[in-house]
Design a protein around this motif. Structure first.
Motif, short mmCIF file in Angstrom:
data_model
loop_
_atom_site.label_atom_id
_atom_site.label_comp_id
_atom_site.label_asym_id
_atom_site.label_seq_id
_atom_site.Cartn_x
_atom_site.Cartn_y
_atom_site.Cartn_z
N UNK A 69 0.82 -1.21 0.00
CA UNK A 69 0.00 0.00 0.00
C UNK A 69 0.85 1.26 0.00
N UNK A 70 1.88 1.33 0.87
CA UNK A 70 2.63 2.58 1.05
C UNK A 70 3.99 2.58 0.37
N UNK A 71 4.45 1.43 -0.13
CA UNK A 71 5.79 1.37 -0.69
C UNK A 71 6.83 1.35 0.42
N UNK A 72 7.95 2.02 0.22
CA UNK A 72 9.07 1.99 1.16
C UNK A 72 8.64 2.43 2.56
N UNK A 73 9.00 1.63 3.57
CA UNK A 73 8.68 1.97 4.95
C UNK A 73 9.64 1.26 5.88
N UNK A 74 9.83 1.83 7.06
CA UNK A 74 10.80 1.29 8.01
C UNK A 74 10.21 0.26 8.95
N UNK A 75 8.90 0.25 9.12
CA UNK A 75 8.31 -0.71 10.04
C UNK A 75 8.61 -2.14 9.60
N UNK A 76 8.52 -2.41 8.28
CA UNK A 76 8.80 -3.76 7.80
C UNK A 76 10.29 -4.10 7.87
N UNK A 77 11.15 -3.12 7.79
CA UNK A 77 12.58 -3.39 7.99
C UNK A 77 12.81 -3.88 9.42
N UNK A 78 12.19 -3.20 10.37
CA UNK A 78 12.30 -3.63 11.75
C UNK A 78 11.61 -4.97 11.99
#
Length: 337
Positions: A121-130
């Motif tokens: 939905x949002x593309x690049x994001x840091x939550x999924x990296x964590x």
């Protein structure tokens, strides 16, 4: 195997206000949530400069989840086998993603996914990296550092390296978590009923409500977000915008409130009652879903989501009362005088 198949074969038990997943891992309570509301909040936080905080939340969430809920028998399996065979099958079956693969080479750990929840939905994001850092850290016992990440709404690739720092994130005991999340069985409208009557629809592996995707999300995430206290006020705005497009504007207020009660119960958030008065609306939730974190349980995200929904028919509402006692959450929404 799809969620519908899990329901038919008894892998998922449903009651009003409660969903219990009995597939593969230990039986545990799960909740459902609207993907677009969570995604809208994460994007707002990332855009406001809170990417590091989102990554920390994602790491803690998965470290607590895998550290507390993973049976000892699975911990004995090689992590790569566990992720590529067991976890992949579960995640694909419940539409968290369409593909998952982890490989290790020359001290680097690469994770590849397709159509990944949130990122689609949002593309690049840091939550999924964590999110993936927390999983690897829990399984291997060490913290992991990001080497590179390529995220798109279609495909993602993450590369991590293991650090020398031990992973040590402690949460509630499994026994306490289960006790707090125990609910009383009710014959009211359930997830199974919602699918049978087409209130919710199943297409492939995805559950949707009026065309909007719904995903299973372990509730600790929302408690971590609430305790972090980042931009909680924007949740109501995201929620109102989301529901404005799918709740009939010509329905009377009582029907809209009844729909809210149905959604919360069917999605596993507890047994709900709503009292509507001239100047306020009181939402009572019996046995709301608790989290794994040691810190207090925090339903700010849920309460703000409800506020956004209620503002569809009463724009002047604000959250004036918030109380949790005896496993009952009381939310009071009042009209500005």
């Amino acid at each position: 195997m799809r969620i519908a198949d899990f329901l038919r074969k008894g892998g998922i038990k449903t009651h009003a206000g409660d969903i219990v997943n009995r597939v593969k891992l230990r039986p545990r309570r799960i909740t459902l949530f609207f993907e677009e509301i969570g995604a809208g909040y994460v994007k707002a936080c990332e855009d406001a400069g809170y990417a590091a905080e989102m990554e920390e939340i994602g790491e803690r969430w998965m470290a607590l989840y895998f550290g507390s809920l993973l049976p000892s028998s699975f911990r004995k399996l090689p992590p790569k086998f566990f992720l590529n065979v067991i976890i992949k099958k579960i995640w694909v079956s419940v539409y968290l993603m369409d593909y998952f693969h982890m490989r290790e080479d020359a001290g680097l750990f690469e994770i590849t996914t397709r159509n990944e929840g949130l990122t689609r939905i949002v593309g690049s994001n840091s939550l999924m990296k964590g999110f993936y850092r927390g999983i690897l850290g829990s399984l291997y016992g060490f913290r992991f550092a990001m080497v590179e990440a390529e995220q798109s709404t279609g495909e993602c690739r993450y590369v991590f390296r293991r650090t020398g720092e031990r992973m040590s994130i402690t949460g509630k005991s499994r026994q306490l978590y289960d006790k707090l999340n125990r609910t009383d069985a009710s014959d009211d409208f359930t997830l199974r009923d919602a699918l049978k009557t087409k209130v919710f629809e199943m297409k492939g592996n995805a559950i949707s409500f009026r065309g909007k995707s719904i995903s299973p999300i372990e509730s600790t995430l929302f408690h971590l977000i609430g305790n972090k206290g980042i931009m909680s006020g924007c949740v109501a705005d995201v929620s109102k915008s989301f529901f404005n497009g799918i709740v009939e504007s010509n329905a009377d207020d009582i029907k809209k409130a009844q729909l809210l009660k149905t959604l919360l119960q069917v999605m596993g958030w507890g047994i709900v009652s709503i009292e509507m008065k001239a100047k306020e609306i009181i939402v009572l939730i019996k046995n709301p879903a608790c989290g794994l974190q040691l810190e207090k349980d925090n339903w700010d995200f849920l309460s703000q989501t409800i506020l956004g929904y209620l503002r569809i028919f009463e724009p002047g509402l604000f959250l004036s009362g918030y109380d949790y006692a005896g496993r009952r959450l009381k939310l009071v929404y009042s009209v500005h005088q």
